[in-house]
Enzyme design. Structure first.
Site, mmCIF file in Angstrom:
data_model
loop_
_atom_site.group_PDB
_atom_site.id
_atom_site.type_symbol
_atom_site.label_atom_id
_atom_site.label_comp_id
_atom_site.label_asym_id
_atom_site.label_seq_id
_atom_site.Cartn_x
_atom_site.Cartn_y
_atom_site.Cartn_z
ATOM 1 N N ARG A 95 -17.967 17.635 2.818
ATOM 2 C CA ARG A 95 -18.215 17.995 4.238
ATOM 3 C C ARG A 95 -18.429 16.878 5.095
ATOM 4 O O ARG A 95 -19.088 17.079 6.168
ATOM 5 C CB ARG A 95 -19.045 19.109 4.384
ATOM 6 C CG ARG A 95 -18.814 20.326 3.620
ATOM 7 C CD ARG A 95 -19.710 21.687 4.152
ATOM 8 N NE ARG A 95 -19.320 22.632 3.270
ATOM 9 C CZ ARG A 95 -20.114 23.221 2.160
ATOM 10 N NH1 ARG A 95 -21.184 22.339 1.995
ATOM 11 N NH2 ARG A 95 -20.058 24.116 1.365
ATOM 12 N N LYS B 212 -9.891 9.823 15.603
ATOM 13 C CA LYS B 212 -8.885 10.805 15.240
ATOM 14 C C LYS B 212 -8.323 10.605 13.856
ATOM 15 O O LYS B 212 -7.738 9.373 13.645
ATOM 16 C CB LYS B 212 -7.758 11.046 16.345
ATOM 17 C CG LYS B 212 -8.122 11.643 17.426
ATOM 18 C CD LYS B 212 -6.798 12.087 18.403
ATOM 19 C CE LYS B 212 -6.977 12.650 19.634
ATOM 20 N NZ LYS B 212 -5.851 12.653 20.428
ATOM 21 N N GLU C 195 2.278 1.013 22.497
ATOM 22 C CA GLU C 195 0.952 1.412 22.668
ATOM 23 C C GLU C 195 -0.023 0.696 23.638
ATOM 24 O O GLU C 195 -0.943 1.180 24.443
ATOM 25 C CB GLU C 195 0.070 2.051 21.650
ATOM 26 C CG GLU C 195 0.567 2.982 20.507
ATOM 27 C CD GLU C 195 0.526 4.330 21.054
ATOM 28 O OE1 GLU C 195 0.298 4.609 22.171
ATOM 29 O OE2 GLU C 195 0.747 5.125 20.382
ATOM 30 N N LYS D 194 -9.332 1.891 25.435
ATOM 31 C CA LYS D 194 -9.325 3.125 24.671
ATOM 32 C C LYS D 194 -10.842 3.533 24.412
ATOM 33 O O LYS D 194 -11.149 4.823 24.828
ATOM 34 C CB LYS D 194 -8.656 2.925 23.557
ATOM 35 C CG LYS D 194 -8.536 4.383 22.636
ATOM 36 C CD LYS D 194 -7.424 4.552 21.702
ATOM 37 C CE LYS D 194 -7.487 5.708 20.996
ATOM 38 N NZ LYS D 194 -6.530 5.913 20.003
ATOM 39 N N GLU E 270 -11.212 15.084 23.494
ATOM 40 C CA GLU E 270 -9.852 15.348 24.251
ATOM 41 C C GLU E 270 -10.070 16.807 25.123
ATOM 42 O O GLU E 270 -9.146 17.514 24.746
ATOM 43 C CB GLU E 270 -8.556 15.185 23.475
ATOM 44 C CG GLU E 270 -7.421 15.239 24.431
ATOM 45 C CD GLU E 270 -6.121 14.964 23.444
ATOM 46 O OE1 GLU E 270 -6.362 13.895 22.517
ATOM 47 O OE2 GLU E 270 -4.962 15.252 23.900
ATOM 48 N N ARG F 247 -9.199 12.186 27.831
ATOM 49 C CA ARG F 247 -8.599 11.410 26.631
ATOM 50 C C ARG F 247 -7.161 11.807 26.638
ATOM 51 O O ARG F 247 -6.224 11.051 26.124
ATOM 52 C CB ARG F 247 -9.119 12.084 25.167
ATOM 53 C CG ARG F 247 -8.691 10.912 24.401
ATOM 54 C CD ARG F 247 -9.646 11.181 23.113
ATOM 55 N NE ARG F 247 -9.072 10.495 21.712
ATOM 56 C CZ ARG F 247 -9.507 10.182 20.700
ATOM 57 N NH1 ARG F 247 -10.891 10.532 20.754
ATOM 58 N NH2 ARG F 247 -9.191 9.435 19.772
ATOM 59 N N ASN G 157 -1.926 10.094 26.355
ATOM 60 C CA ASN G 157 -0.551 10.585 25.776
ATOM 61 C C ASN G 157 0.433 10.344 26.544
ATOM 62 O O ASN G 157 1.539 11.092 26.376
ATOM 63 C CB ASN G 157 -0.916 12.001 25.408
ATOM 64 C CG ASN G 157 -1.935 12.355 24.282
ATOM 65 O OD1 ASN G 157 -1.804 11.726 23.323
ATOM 66 N ND2 ASN G 157 -2.613 13.418 24.588
ATOM 67 N N HIS H 90 3.955 10.198 25.120
ATOM 68 C CA HIS H 90 3.829 11.131 23.982
ATOM 69 C C HIS H 90 4.367 12.392 23.694
ATOM 70 O O HIS H 90 4.858 12.834 22.815
ATOM 71 C CB HIS H 90 2.389 11.168 23.437
ATOM 72 C CG HIS H 90 1.685 9.813 23.055
ATOM 73 N ND1 HIS H 90 1.623 8.549 23.775
ATOM 74 C CD2 HIS H 90 1.530 9.378 21.519
ATOM 75 C CE1 HIS H 90 1.324 7.546 22.940
ATOM 76 N NE2 HIS H 90 1.199 8.191 21.738
ATOM 77 N N HIS I 147 6.823 12.302 20.973
ATOM 78 C CA HIS I 147 6.576 13.173 19.593
ATOM 79 C C HIS I 147 7.817 14.000 19.383
ATOM 80 O O HIS I 147 8.267 14.259 18.181
ATOM 81 C CB HIS I 147 5.224 14.068 19.662
ATOM 82 C CG HIS I 147 3.866 13.357 19.641
ATOM 83 N ND1 HIS I 147 2.833 14.051 19.831
ATOM 84 C CD2 HIS I 147 3.754 12.335 18.683
ATOM 85 C CE1 HIS I 147 1.874 13.196 19.402
ATOM 86 N NE2 HIS I 147 2.469 12.083 18.700
ATOM 87 N N HIS J 174 6.957 5.984 15.616
ATOM 88 C CA HIS J 174 6.197 6.213 16.871
ATOM 89 C C HIS J 174 6.349 5.395 17.941
ATOM 90 O O HIS J 174 6.444 6.167 19.194
ATOM 91 C CB HIS J 174 4.659 6.348 16.113
ATOM 92 C CG HIS J 174 3.797 6.932 17.278
ATOM 93 N ND1 HIS J 174 3.778 8.244 17.724
ATOM 94 C CD2 HIS J 174 3.013 6.294 17.866
ATOM 95 C CE1 HIS J 174 2.957 8.503 18.537
ATOM 96 N NE2 HIS J 174 2.166 7.293 18.716
#
Lengths: 371, 371
Positions: free
Chosen positions: A122, A144, A186, A229, A239, A243, A247, A250, A254, A267
């Site tokens: 955990r 992330k 990016e 960032k 997000e 945040r 994207n 993106h 994606h 990507h």
């Protein structure tokens, strides 16, 4: 050595940037100060393995490195099975929740290792040493972590901030050169969204930067990208609003990656095409002038990034793929659109026809906009 | 209807307790108020499936139930593969991060469903309807979710507090009667650790309670057990100190379960034997008088729970298994030992010989202590 601090209260952590830093004598001391007597499992992929083994040998003098887990390189490893194998390796080596998972590799390695650290007992601890430019400038910042499902990329994951990130551009000597372009996709993205001055620097020094001809300038670019960032993450870790601005490119990107079956459309390439599509959409909506679209397209071109919406994809298929993305909450599409260089904006509720029309315009126009 | 609130700031949530509550007309309204228009995936196991389907039909009037995922009942389902299947089902049904995973089942179902909700898109939402007494009184409170690895139980997981928990003792009509005993092991544990008055009530009403002959009293017991645990969780959600007290009997118990290969030694039975062992160890260390050990052993006996340290396990094997437990951080064993009924204490650094001696004493003594 350059430094950026990600400010998240008790979960704040440093990002340290230095060429040849990771193979210096003092690096084992630096990591040892963080890990103390706790166990460390190094995770890497088959491509980065030689560097990771060299690093492990160096660290062992001061750090309780219990083992190295190596998984096959590539996005196809980014699944539940790899995360399970990392966790099982940790269990076999008797790691506990105070132990450290040390990722040495690109974005896939960082995402998988962080996810394993997040769920092992955990929540164990996590250090990142990114070895691709994409990971250095983007994915190793912000906490992330993720793995893919057959139904879509990054569909499972967790938020786990690392204890520290160490960025050594010397790792880039070992990667294929097009990976430099993927990283700059990016970097250009975050500059185009938030910082016109930084974008100007990238535009002006494209040849020097993409060839890594000036180590100090290259480090400065990494520092500026990470700081931009980090500032966003500090304000909106999970997000809920700001945040999402990260994207830019993106939503389209994606979808292209997905339709491509994660084959040639890497990507960074998807994001690059996606930013151009977003520019054309912004023009359709009167948010951006064509000359700013041209500026971004030219910059992408200088970093060997694709711009056109590839002919092999249908606009309606891309639209459908966008709707199935995890960001499309409640079946609504959210676009990050440019309002000139350095200014991004979140726009929702755009009619489907407008989006499709913009995509068709992004099929071409490239020749026309070259200076 | 009885209620307990778990106080965790913006993540606070209600636990509502009521016999026959879940099949009343107003229940769909109650759930609908929480889920709004968001999608809901019901997760259950093959044993509870008929009840879950009945519930789904009832909820559908007011709740956007998109589907039911059924996995094979039993601890052997508590693995990565089941979590992956739940997440894939969610992706196929286009759930997003605002959607709800609704667990209808015992501890395994709650743990797996919560874990899936925790990692799906880095965190969706979660509602629990526990159907076993163990889940009602213990595992559905506190936000611990988990799956097992071949190397050990609960080795992977996440903290995710549910949005709400609905406890309807009517579900207990469908389970095997020894499951009532398994639940009372945890109820007796929390009473013995924190609340002598509650322990007295359990001692006095064993026949009425284990036969569920008085619904109001049974609900009161559930409320008191949940409230005790909720108070602990509110003070120490991530188990940095106080929450470890909930592990009375568990250090020994987990080791017994593990050595048994998770066959006949169910969790509640392991905890029951473990509490008796902990009592004998507390006596060895002069922390507890023998008469309190007798009191606890008699109470366990009244609820059809085992007390003896079973002859088929070797004390040294149990010791080794304890060392490999995830709670044994840094190879150190931590025991929760009783200092009389209602008072637990965390003790570390006990010599191995003392622990082994106490285990041998826990082999017998049962006949002698019956009144």
């Amino acid at each position: 050595m350059k430094k950026v601090t990600v400010e998240l209260g008790e979960r704040s952590y440093p990002i340290e940037i230095g060429t040849n830093m990771c193979f210096s004598d003092s690096f084992a001391d630096r990591i040892g100060k963080i890990t103390g007597n706790e166990s460390v499992l190094i995770v890497t992929d088959s491509f980065v393995k030689p560097s990771a083994e060299k690093l492990a040998a160096l660290l062992k003098r001061k750090v309780a490195v219990k083992g190295i887990h190596v998984f096959p390189e590539g996005e196809q490893s980014k699944n539940f099975a790899t995360v399970e194998r990392i966790c099982r390796k940790a269990a076999k080596l008797h790691l506990d929740r105070k132990s450290f998972f040390l990722a040495v590799g690109g974005g896939v390695t960082g995402d998988l290792t962080g996810f394993a650290a997040a769920i092992y007992m955990r929540g164990a601890r996590f250090i990142q040493i990114p070895t691709s430019l994409l990971a250095m400038a983007d994915s190793s910042v912000g906490g992330k972590t993720a793995a893919d499902l057959p139904e879509g990329i990054n569909l499972i994951g967790a938020f786990l901030q690392p204890q520290a990130v160490f960025i050594d551009p010397a790792f880039l000597d070992t990667i294929k050169s097009f990976n430099i372009s993927l990283g700059f996709a990016e970097i250009l993205k975050i500059a185009a969204t938030f910082d016109a001055d930084f974008f100007g620097l990238l535009e002006k020094n494209a040849f020097t930067l993409s060839g890594r001809k000036d180590p100090a300038l290259f480090e400065e670019v990494l520092q500026r990208a990470c700081r931009l960032k980090a500032d966003v993450v500090a304000k909106d870790e999970k997000e809920s609003s700001l945040r999402a601005m990260l994207n830019f490119g993106h939503t389209f990107g994606h979808a292209l990656e997905k339709l491509d079956g994660f084959d040639r459309m890497y990507h960074g390439f998807g994001v690059s095409c996606g930013m151009y599509m977003a520019c054309r959409l912004a023009e359709e909506l009167g948010l951006q002038e064509h000359r700013d679209t041209v500026r971004l397209a030219n910059a992408l071109y200088k970093y060997n990034l694709p711009v056109y919406f590839p002919a092999r994809f249908g606009a309606k298929d891309v639209y459908k793929a966008m709707l199935s993305d995890k960001k499309a909450a409640g079946g609504k599409l959210k676009f990050i659109l440019p309002c000139g260089i350095g200014k991004g904006k979140i726009v929702e509720g755009i009619p489907k026809e407008t989006v499709l029309a913009a995509m068709e315009k992004a099929r071409s126009g490239y020749e026309k906009i070259l200076p």
